[in-house]
Enzyme design. Structure first.
Site, short mmCIF file in Angstrom:
data_model
loop_
_atom_site.label_atom_id
_atom_site.label_comp_id
_atom_site.label_asym_id
_atom_site.label_seq_id
_atom_site.Cartn_x
_atom_site.Cartn_y
_atom_site.Cartn_z
CG HIS A 82 -19.37 -3.36 1.37
ND1 HIS A 82 -19.30 -3.48 2.73
CD2 HIS A 82 -20.54 -3.95 1.01
CE1 HIS A 82 -20.36 -4.15 3.18
NE2 HIS A 82 -21.14 -4.44 2.15
CB SER A 135 -0.13 21.23 -7.90
OG SER A 135 1.20 21.12 -7.43
CE LYS A 159 -2.30 16.87 -7.64
NZ LYS A 159 -2.82 15.62 -7.12
CD GLU A 215 -9.24 18.13 -2.03
OE1 GLU A 215 -8.63 17.10 -2.28
OE2 GLU A 215 -8.76 19.27 -2.22
#
Ligand code: ARG
Length: 466
Positions: A160, A281, A287, A294
């Site tokens: 979980h 970024s 970043k 992804e």
């Protein structure tokens, strides 16, 4: 270009094809990828025809040499593909006739584009599956090497997404190894059904010439000619099966990517991805984004989509061949391109992964990961498991109150929960103790992880030979 005589099938037509329809129905824009397999299939077909006395040896030699020249021209970029000639098959055949004349017109004896295209796609996919196996094996090797270095590394195991019990990072990585091993088995199994030969089915019913399909199958390395001519030209179940295996594989890579994305975040900090696999970024200077995992997670969607496209393509087709089947190629090609890309970049990225052992261990310490070990300890001292569970629950509540770990409670406090607890409890409350205690086949004890890695390496070596 819109010359009726240019199309091999134009005899019964009185009007030229509508220009838009011509472009709409053409597949040469994408099926030209099959040129090598198309030529390979044609050469085998011609040799079989000559062996059966359907072509003369001279005709066969001229056809084979002509096809080889065409292959050379395609590979050097010296071949112009024609849309009016519709597909890769008619483009190559027309070029052959132009090159060698009369003999070229005999190549299509006892054959149809229907059995030709089914054969080409099977030859193509067979090669691609072999390349995928190599790419998967490389990824598995990278995983094994990493798992070996991290066999002793403590990390929190999750259920979980909550800290559950400590595990070895190597053990966690080996879970992915096992999933990939099943993916490889699925592809191996799929390849057996891909490797069956449609050629000889002709349009749908077979041919009136005395062909020898077993010989053609031998030349092309197929396991056998397909039994039924209607089935051979019409079904694309082998592509559906492949795309299903590819989808499961991508699903695995996507889940793994999701973990890498989480782990490389500041909140987890378990691993660092090399700069070479991340981007920044345009607005936020701080970043470093995990673009590669992804994108793999994102590409999984289109692979699932291709599976659905092929299933839908097939579902309402009456026997035998229908033009619908021309739509089988783009989903297949796109699946292959993206899968191969994903496997390569994933292996490269993992090979450069930098685990942060201290962060993983610190995270493993949070959330009372040795609570089950304390319960098991009580059971060994004669307490029934359900009672032990309740006792440890109360100890956890106390530790929460005091803001400490179970191992930091005093012996006196612990004995307050159960008098069977003694000094030896502290050795099982450590993360290392908890890890080492799961010492059976499939467990996370570093000893077992190293044994699993040894077995996996041996299996990988064997797979290479077979
Ligand atoms: N381009 C076609 C395909 O990809 C080849 C077979 C066409 N056969 C036919 N009778 N139209 O399926």
């Amino acid at each position: 270009m819109n010359d009726l005589t240019e199309k091999p099938w134009s005899g019964r037509f009185q009007e030229p094809t509508d220009a838009f329809v011509e472009a709409f129905t053409a597949s040469v824009g994408f099926d030209r990828r099959l040129y090598r397999q198309d030529i390979q299939g044609s050469i085998a077909h011609a040799k079989m025809l000559a062996r059966q006395g359907i072509l003369t040896e001279a005709e066969c030699e001229s056809i084979v040499a002509g096809l080889q020249r065409i292959q050379g021209r395609i590979e050097t970029g010296d071949f112009s593909w024609s849309i009016p000639l519709e597909d890769v098959h008619m483009n190559i055949e027309a070029a052959l006739i132009q090159d060698i004349g009369e003999a070229g017109k005999k190549l299509h004896t006892g054959r149809s584009r229907n059995d030709q295209v089914a054969t080409d796609v099977r030859l193509y996919l067979r090669e691609e599956i072999d390349q995928l196996q190599t790419a998967l094996q490389r990824l598995q090797t990278v995983l094994l090497d990493l798992a070996e270095r991290e066999a002793e590394t403590l990390m929190p195991g999750f259920t979980h997404l909550q800290v559950a019990q400590p595990v070895s990072f190597g053990h966690h990585l080996m879970a992915w190894f096992e999933m990939l091993a099943r993916d490889r088995a699925r592809l191996r199994d799929c390849r057996r059904r891909v490797n069956q030969m449609p050629l000889g089915a002709a349009a749908l019913a077979g041919t009136t010439y005395p062909i020898d399909r077993t010989y053609t199958a031998q030349l092309l390395g197929f396991e056998a000619p397909m039994e039924n001519s209607l089935d051979a030209v019409s079904d694309r179940d082998f592509l559906i099966e492949f795309c299903a295996a590819a989808s499961i594989l991508m699903m695995h890579l996507s889940r793994f990517s999701e973990e890498l994305i989480l782990w490389s975040s500041a909140q987890f900090g378990f691993v660092q991805l090399s700069d070479r696999f991340c981007t920044g970024s345009s607005i936020m200077p701080q970043k470093k984004n995990p673009d590669v995992p992804e994108l793999i997670r994102g590409k999984t969607g289109r692979i699932f989509g291709h599976l659905m496209a092929l299933l839908t393509l097939m579902k309402a087709q009456p026997l035998a061949y229908n033009k619908d089947n021309q739509e089988d190629k783009e989903p297949l090609f796109d699946t292959l391109d993206n899968l191969k890309g994903a496997l390569k970049v994933f292996a490269d990225m993992l090979a450069q992964l930098r685990p942060d052992r201290a962060k993983m261990k610190a995270a493993a310490r949070q959330g009372f990961p040795t609570a089950t070990d304390l319960a098991d300890y009580l059971v060994r001292k004669g307490v029934p498991f359900r009672d032990a569970h309740a006792i440890v629950g109360r100890a956890v509540a106390r530790a929460l109150e005091q803001g400490c770990d179970l191992s930091e409670l005093s012996l006196e406090t612990l004995r307050g929960f159960s008098p069977v607890i003694e000094e030896d409890v502290f050795s099982i409350l450590t993360l290392e103790g908890a890890l080492a205690a799961r010492d059976h086949l499939g467990g996370t004890a570093p000893r077992q992880v190293r044994a699993a890695i040894r077995r996996a390496r041996a299996a990988l070596e064997n797979a290479r030979d077979s």
